[in-house]
Scaffold this active site. Structure first.
Site, PDB file in Angstrom:
ATOM      1  N   HIS A 145      79.792  37.526  45.372  1.00 52.38           N
ATOM      2  CA  HIS A 145      78.824  37.028  44.420  1.00 52.38           C
ATOM      3  C   HIS A 145      77.600  35.646  45.099  1.00 52.38           C
ATOM      4  O   HIS A 145      78.011  35.060  45.647  1.00 52.38           O
ATOM      5  CB  HIS A 145      78.738  36.705  43.095  1.00 52.38           C
ATOM      6  CG  HIS A 145      77.827  36.845  41.658  1.00 52.38           C
ATOM      7  ND1 HIS A 145      76.294  36.563  41.596  1.00 52.38           N
ATOM      8  CD2 HIS A 145      77.388  38.450  41.532  1.00 52.38           C
ATOM      9  CE1 HIS A 145      75.261  36.347  40.680  1.00 52.38           C
ATOM     10  NE2 HIS A 145      76.879  38.192  40.551  1.00 52.38           N
ATOM     11  N   GLU A 205      73.880  43.112  46.372  1.00 53.24           N
ATOM     12  CA  GLU A 205      72.932  42.419  45.597  1.00 53.24           C
ATOM     13  C   GLU A 205      71.864  41.136  45.907  1.00 53.24           C
ATOM     14  O   GLU A 205      72.519  40.272  46.548  1.00 53.24           O
ATOM     15  CB  GLU A 205      74.097  41.829  44.464  1.00 53.24           C
ATOM     16  CG  GLU A 205      73.173  40.537  43.623  1.00 53.24           C
ATOM     17  CD  GLU A 205      74.898  38.770  43.602  1.00 53.24           C
ATOM     18  OE1 GLU A 205      74.464  38.392  43.449  1.00 53.24           O
ATOM     19  OE2 GLU A 205      75.261  39.290  44.680  1.00 53.24           O
TER      20      GLU A 205
END
Length: 98
Positions: free
Chosen positions: A20, A95
């Protein structure tokens, strides 16, 4: 945060998310993971029989350079794990950070 694969398995967790943007240091936070550590983690996760959501993405500065720059960055982030990619065990989550 961080947690051992063995602990997750003991809790019945079968899927892990790694890579992430916060862990990669995209928000001015000290980077905890880079492409090499993420490749090591992915192999460890898969060897433990778990599946993984593997996050990739580019910062705004690369996005503004155009598609070729974005694709080059994706290749950099994936190069060390290409041999580990199994669609039944690894989901790639795009992302971008922009």
């Amino acid at each position: 945060g961080e947690m051992a694969v063995e602990q997750m398995k003991d809790m019945g967790i079968k899927q892990v998310l790694i890579g992430h943007s916060e862990r990669r240091g995209e928000f001015g936070i000290f980077p905890m993971d880079d492409n090499t550590t993420l490749a090591t983690k992915l192999k460890y996760i898969l060897d433990a029989g778990m599946s993984c959501v593997f996050c990739i993405g580019e910062p705004k500065e690369i996005r503004e350079k155009g598609l070729d720059a974005v694709l080059a960055e994706m290749d950099v982030q994936l190069t060390q794990i290409y041999s580990l990619l199994d669609p039944e065990k690894v989901v790639i989550a795009y992302e971008p950070v922009w």
